[in-house]
Each structure stands twice: as structure tokens, then as C-alpha cells.
Scaffold this motif. Structure first.
Motif, PDB file in Angstrom:
ATOM      1  N   LEU A  27       0.740  -1.145   0.109  1.00 50.25           N
ATOM      2  CA  LEU A  27       0.167   0.045   0.162  1.00 50.25           C
ATOM      3  C   LEU A  27       0.719   1.041   0.037  1.00 50.25           C
ATOM      4  O   LEU A  27       2.020   1.221   0.062  1.00 50.25           O
ATOM      5  CB  LEU A  27      -1.000  -0.024   1.093  1.00 50.25           C
ATOM      6  CG  LEU A  27      -0.690  -0.644   2.566  1.00 50.25           C
ATOM      7  CD1 LEU A  27       0.068   0.700   3.238  1.00 50.25           C
ATOM      8  CD2 LEU A  27      -1.713  -0.925   3.488  1.00 50.25           C
ATOM      9  N   HIS A  47      -3.266   4.333   1.107  1.00 45.01           N
ATOM     10  CA  HIS A  47      -4.202   4.338  -0.139  1.00 45.01           C
ATOM     11  C   HIS A  47      -3.828   2.822  -0.493  1.00 45.01           C
ATOM     12  O   HIS A  47      -2.600   2.545  -0.814  1.00 45.01           O
ATOM     13  CB  HIS A  47      -3.759   5.367  -1.051  1.00 45.01           C
ATOM     14  CG  HIS A  47      -4.210   5.084  -2.509  1.00 45.01           C
ATOM     15  ND1 HIS A  47      -3.933   5.955  -3.479  1.00 45.01           N
ATOM     16  CD2 HIS A  47      -5.265   4.399  -2.851  1.00 45.01           C
ATOM     17  CE1 HIS A  47      -4.574   5.648  -4.551  1.00 45.01           C
ATOM     18  NE2 HIS A  47      -5.399   4.817  -4.233  1.00 45.01           N
ATOM     19  N   GLY A  49      -4.522  -0.685  -2.949  1.00 46.69           N
ATOM     20  CA  GLY A  49      -5.301  -0.889  -4.202  1.00 46.69           C
ATOM     21  C   GLY A  49      -4.050  -1.158  -5.306  1.00 46.69           C
ATOM     22  O   GLY A  49      -2.955  -0.892  -5.517  1.00 46.69           O
ATOM     23  N   SER A  50      -4.735  -2.059  -6.354  1.00 46.46           N
ATOM     24  CA  SER A  50      -3.689  -2.722  -7.157  1.00 46.46           C
ATOM     25  C   SER A  50      -4.731  -3.323  -8.177  1.00 46.46           C
ATOM     26  O   SER A  50      -5.677  -4.024  -7.948  1.00 46.46           O
ATOM     27  CB  SER A  50      -2.848  -3.576  -6.645  1.00 46.46           C
ATOM     28  OG  SER A  50      -2.089  -4.435  -7.648  1.00 46.46           O
ATOM     29  N   HIS A  51      -4.105  -3.678  -9.416  1.00 50.35           N
ATOM     30  CA  HIS A  51      -4.906  -4.599 -10.406  1.00 50.35           C
ATOM     31  C   HIS A  51      -4.263  -5.897 -10.350  1.00 50.35           C
ATOM     32  O   HIS A  51      -4.815  -6.770 -11.034  1.00 50.35           O
ATOM     33  CB  HIS A  51      -4.759  -3.939 -11.701  1.00 50.35           C
ATOM     34  CG  HIS A  51      -5.514  -2.749 -11.955  1.00 50.35           C
ATOM     35  ND1 HIS A  51      -6.818  -2.817 -12.496  1.00 50.35           N
ATOM     36  CD2 HIS A  51      -5.327  -1.493 -11.631  1.00 50.35           C
ATOM     37  CE1 HIS A  51      -7.119  -1.516 -12.459  1.00 50.35           C
ATOM     38  NE2 HIS A  51      -6.354  -0.640 -12.047  1.00 50.35           N
ATOM     39  N   TYR A  56      -2.319  -7.909  -2.896  1.00 51.50           N
ATOM     40  CA  TYR A  56      -3.257  -7.727  -1.612  1.00 51.50           C
ATOM     41  C   TYR A  56      -4.150  -8.782  -0.988  1.00 51.50           C
ATOM     42  O   TYR A  56      -4.614  -8.763  -0.014  1.00 51.50           O
ATOM     43  CB  TYR A  56      -4.360  -6.668  -2.062  1.00 51.50           C
ATOM     44  CG  TYR A  56      -5.174  -7.013  -3.176  1.00 51.50           C
ATOM     45  CD1 TYR A  56      -6.348  -8.049  -3.148  1.00 51.50           C
ATOM     46  CD2 TYR A  56      -5.022  -6.372  -4.547  1.00 51.50           C
ATOM     47  CE1 TYR A  56      -7.277  -8.185  -4.090  1.00 51.50           C
ATOM     48  CE2 TYR A  56      -5.738  -6.741  -5.362  1.00 51.50           C
ATOM     49  CZ  TYR A  56      -7.011  -7.562  -5.594  1.00 51.50           C
ATOM     50  OH  TYR A  56      -7.609  -7.972  -6.268  1.00 51.50           O
ATOM     51  N   GLN A  75     -13.287   2.070  -3.177  1.00 55.13           N
ATOM     52  CA  GLN A  75     -12.996   2.700  -4.475  1.00 55.13           C
ATOM     53  C   GLN A  75     -13.581   1.566  -5.421  1.00 55.13           C
ATOM     54  O   GLN A  75     -14.348   1.813  -6.434  1.00 55.13           O
ATOM     55  CB  GLN A  75     -12.098   3.370  -4.826  1.00 55.13           C
ATOM     56  CG  GLN A  75     -11.616   4.611  -4.186  1.00 55.13           C
ATOM     57  CD  GLN A  75     -12.338   5.687  -4.697  1.00 55.13           C
ATOM     58  OE1 GLN A  75     -12.000   6.257  -5.972  1.00 55.13           O
ATOM     59  NE2 GLN A  75     -13.144   6.412  -4.013  1.00 55.13           N
ATOM     60  N   HIS A 118      -9.086  -5.744  -9.896  1.00 54.45           N
ATOM     61  CA  HIS A 118      -8.848  -4.395  -9.191  1.00 54.45           C
ATOM     62  C   HIS A 118      -9.431  -4.120  -7.889  1.00 54.45           C
ATOM     63  O   HIS A 118     -10.772  -4.599  -7.691  1.00 54.45           O
ATOM     64  CB  HIS A 118      -9.542  -3.297 -10.293  1.00 54.45           C
ATOM     65  CG  HIS A 118      -9.387  -1.924  -9.828  1.00 54.45           C
ATOM     66  ND1 HIS A 118      -9.994  -0.892 -10.277  1.00 54.45           N
ATOM     67  CD2 HIS A 118      -8.306  -1.263  -8.909  1.00 54.45           C
ATOM     68  CE1 HIS A 118      -9.297   0.283  -9.554  1.00 54.45           C
ATOM     69  NE2 HIS A 118      -8.400   0.055  -9.092  1.00 54.45           N
ATOM     70  N   GLU A 120      -9.382  -1.245  -4.743  1.00 50.99           N
ATOM     71  CA  GLU A 120      -8.826  -0.231  -4.377  1.00 50.99           C
ATOM     72  C   GLU A 120      -9.595   0.822  -2.977  1.00 50.99           C
ATOM     73  O   GLU A 120     -10.825   0.521  -3.166  1.00 50.99           O
ATOM     74  CB  GLU A 120      -8.587   0.927  -5.691  1.00 50.99           C
ATOM     75  CG  GLU A 120      -8.003   2.124  -5.273  1.00 50.99           C
ATOM     76  CD  GLU A 120      -7.407   2.923  -6.662  1.00 50.99           C
ATOM     77  OE1 GLU A 120      -8.005   2.555  -7.530  1.00 50.99           O
ATOM     78  OE2 GLU A 120      -6.956   3.973  -6.406  1.00 50.99           O
ATOM     79  N   TYR A 207      -5.912  11.655  -6.022  1.00 50.94           N
ATOM     80  CA  TYR A 207      -5.870  10.519  -6.350  1.00 50.94           C
ATOM     81  C   TYR A 207      -5.868  10.324  -7.845  1.00 50.94           C
ATOM     82  O   TYR A 207      -5.722   9.055  -8.435  1.00 50.94           O
ATOM     83  CB  TYR A 207      -6.583   9.251  -5.559  1.00 50.94           C
ATOM     84  CG  TYR A 207      -8.235   9.502  -5.728  1.00 50.94           C
ATOM     85  CD1 TYR A 207      -8.664  10.271  -4.795  1.00 50.94           C
ATOM     86  CD2 TYR A 207      -8.911   8.760  -6.616  1.00 50.94           C
ATOM     87  CE1 TYR A 207     -10.135  10.559  -4.866  1.00 50.94           C
ATOM     88  CE2 TYR A 207     -10.440   8.894  -6.682  1.00 50.94           C
ATOM     89  CZ  TYR A 207     -11.117   9.732  -5.930  1.00 50.94           C
ATOM     90  OH  TYR A 207     -12.179   9.795  -5.864  1.00 50.94           O
TER      91      TYR A 207
END
Ligand code: FE2
Length: 285
Positions: A27, A47, A49-51, A56, A75, A118, A120, A207
Motif C-alpha cells: 500500500l 491508499h 489498491g492494485s490490479h 493484496y 473505491q 482491481h 482500491e 488520487y
């Protein structure tokens, strides 16, 4: 005094740092780093998040918190959670989880792989005043459809998560530091101005996109701490801008922190660790 004199300037522009947390979640952290320990009353801003699910999926297995409130805003994707109060569920895109750890909570936060991989979101830690640090833990989940979205002017969309904006009140209430938490989206070239109480700490988290924040140009991703003044003014550049605008009343109390515990004294940290060792950490479940 003209409106211009009251616009807050950016006093610190922070580049989020990559950190590994939980059982191996990548993160980006902007508050609670070597550069910025805390921004009273805010103790941490992450923050995640990742694709790539490998970044994660290990998640945050069962862990304790004491003395703080955490606000998690999704998100994309979802997080499955359980806690020592008996709550369990899944929070998904647009949902909010607000947890008052108070005297102590144990919880697990496990990201789930969505259809496109994804995931996030943002997690903010808000301090509790000394008199509430050992208060009963509490947990609230807020669905996306109960977060009001306003369009005060063409090209401006604002989700009101906590506090008030344009006559709308956010559903996350009774947070001790009385924060305002807005999720703002601006079309290219549009200017957004809002009043923030002059005794409140304020920061923006850009962001997406870029723009001018009170005279400082910034590109995503950045955390921008505002200085003194009455209002915040942001003008989006060519591709628009999306940012969180967060403010709250500083507590002005001593801070002793150790991982997931934030208390006022080192003695209280030692007590938290002792409670954890001796199985007396959870005071109320
Ligand atoms: Fe946690």
C-alpha cells in the motif's frame, strides 16, 4: 479581508511511500511515515489498491486496535471483515466502514478478488481524545447508496462522507474529532471552493488527475496538507481531478503510538501489550 486572503496554501506536499502491511499487502502511506508522523487529529492515511491480486490477497488477518477510530472507504473491489464485536460482512466499491476501536477490538480485513482483479480504497485513522480512548468499541457500516452526492455547480461532484457540505450531511457521524470527509471530482478547468473551519486541520489527497491547490500545482498521487485560512480552493487542470478533502479538529494531546495502538502515554501502550499477552485485551464484545 478578501476571499483570496483566506484561501489556505499547501504547507506540505507528500509523496506517498510504498509499504508492506498485514500479511503482505502493498500500500501507499502518506501519514504515519518517517516524513510525517501524524497530522493532529489524523494518525495515519493509507491508499491501498492494485490490479494485481498478488499485491493484496494476503490481507490483514486478525489484529488488535486500541485508542483510535478507523475509516475505510472503498473505491473498487471488496473487503471481507469480521471482528470481536460479532460483526461480519463485505464492504464493496463506494461503501464505508467506520470503526471505533476504543478500549479494544480485534478484527480481520481480507480483500477479495473482483472480476477484473482491481481492488482500491483508503484507510484513515482518526485519534480519540483521552477521555474516549477506553470507551466501548463500536462499528458501523455505511452502504454506498446512503452517501449523498451533490452537484453544487456544473463540473463539480461531491460525495459527502462525513461532516456537511452544500446542505448535505454525511452518514458517518459521531466521530470524536468531528471530521469533514468529502470525495470531490472536478471536470477539466473547473474551480472548487469550500469553507473549512479555521481551527481545523485540513488535507487533500489527490488520487486522479492534476490541478492547482491554493496556489500549488500537484499531480496524482499526492497528499497535500493545508496551512491556515478559511477556505480551500482547487482548480482542475486538463484531465480533471479527483481528491479527498479531509478536515478535523486537532486534539492537542500527547501521542504515544505503537503499531495498532495509539494512546497518550507509554505506560498505556505497555498496558495494551500486557492485556494482549494476558488475554485481557477485549474489554467488551
Ligand atoms: Fe485494522
Amino acid at each position: 479581508m478578501s476571499e483570496n486572503n483566506q484561501i489556505r496554501k499547501v504547507v506540505n506536499s507528500i509523496e506517498p511511500q510504498s509499504v508492506m502491511e498485514g500479511a503482505g499487502v502493498k500500500l501507499r502511506r502518506s501519514i504515519a511515515t518517517r516524513q510525517v508522523d501524524y497530522v493532529d487529529p489524523f494518525l495515519l492515511f493509507d491508499h491501498f489498491g492494485s490490479h494485481d491480486p498478488a499485491d493484496y490477497m494476503a490481507g490483514f488477518p486478525m489484529h488488535p486496535h486500541r485508542g483510535i477510530e478507523t475509516v475505510t472507504y472503498m473505491q473498487a473491489g471488496s473487503v471481507r471483515h469480521t471482528d470481536s464485536l460479532g460483526n461480519s460482512g463485505v464492504i464493496s466499491a463506494g461503501d464505508l466502514q467506520w470503526m471505533t476501536a476504543g478500549s479494544g477490538i480485534m478484527h480481520e480485513e481480507m480483500p477479495q478478488q473482483g472480476a477484473d482483479g482491481h481492488m482500491e480504497g483508503f484507510q484513515l485513522w482518526v485519534n480519540l481524545p483521552a477521555k474516549l480512548k477506553m470507551s466501548p468499541p463500536r462499528y458501523q457500516e455505511i452502504q454506498a447508496d446512503s452517501i449523498p452526492e451533490t452537484k453544487p455547480e456544473p463540473g463539480i461532484r461531491v460525495k459527502v462522507i462525513a461532516g456537511e457540505f452544500a446542505g448535505q450531511r454525511g452518514p458517518a457521524t459521531e466521530i470524536a474529532a468531528d471530521p469533514t470527509y468529502l470525495d470531490v471530482a472536478l471536470d477539466p478547468g473547473v474551480t472548487f471552493t469550500t469553507h473549512i473551519a479555521s481551527d481545523h486541520t485540513a488535507f487533500g489527497y489527490l488520487y486522479f488527475g492534476d490541478g492547482d491547490f491554493g496556489g500549488t500545482f500537484a499531480s496524482a498521487t499526492k497528499l497535500l496538507i493545508f496551512g491556515e485560512g478559511e477556505s480551500i480552493q482547487v482548480t482542475a487542470d486538463k484531465i480533471g481531478a479527483k481528491f479527498l478533502l479531509i478536515s478535523g479538529k486537532p486534539l492537542g494531546e500527547p501521542i504515544a503510538r505503537h503499531g495498532p495502538f495509539v494512546m497518550n502515554t507509554q505506560q498505556e501502550i505497555m498496558e495494551a501489550l500486557k492485556d494482549l499477552r494476558e488475554g485481557t485485551f477485549i474489554k467488551q464484545s
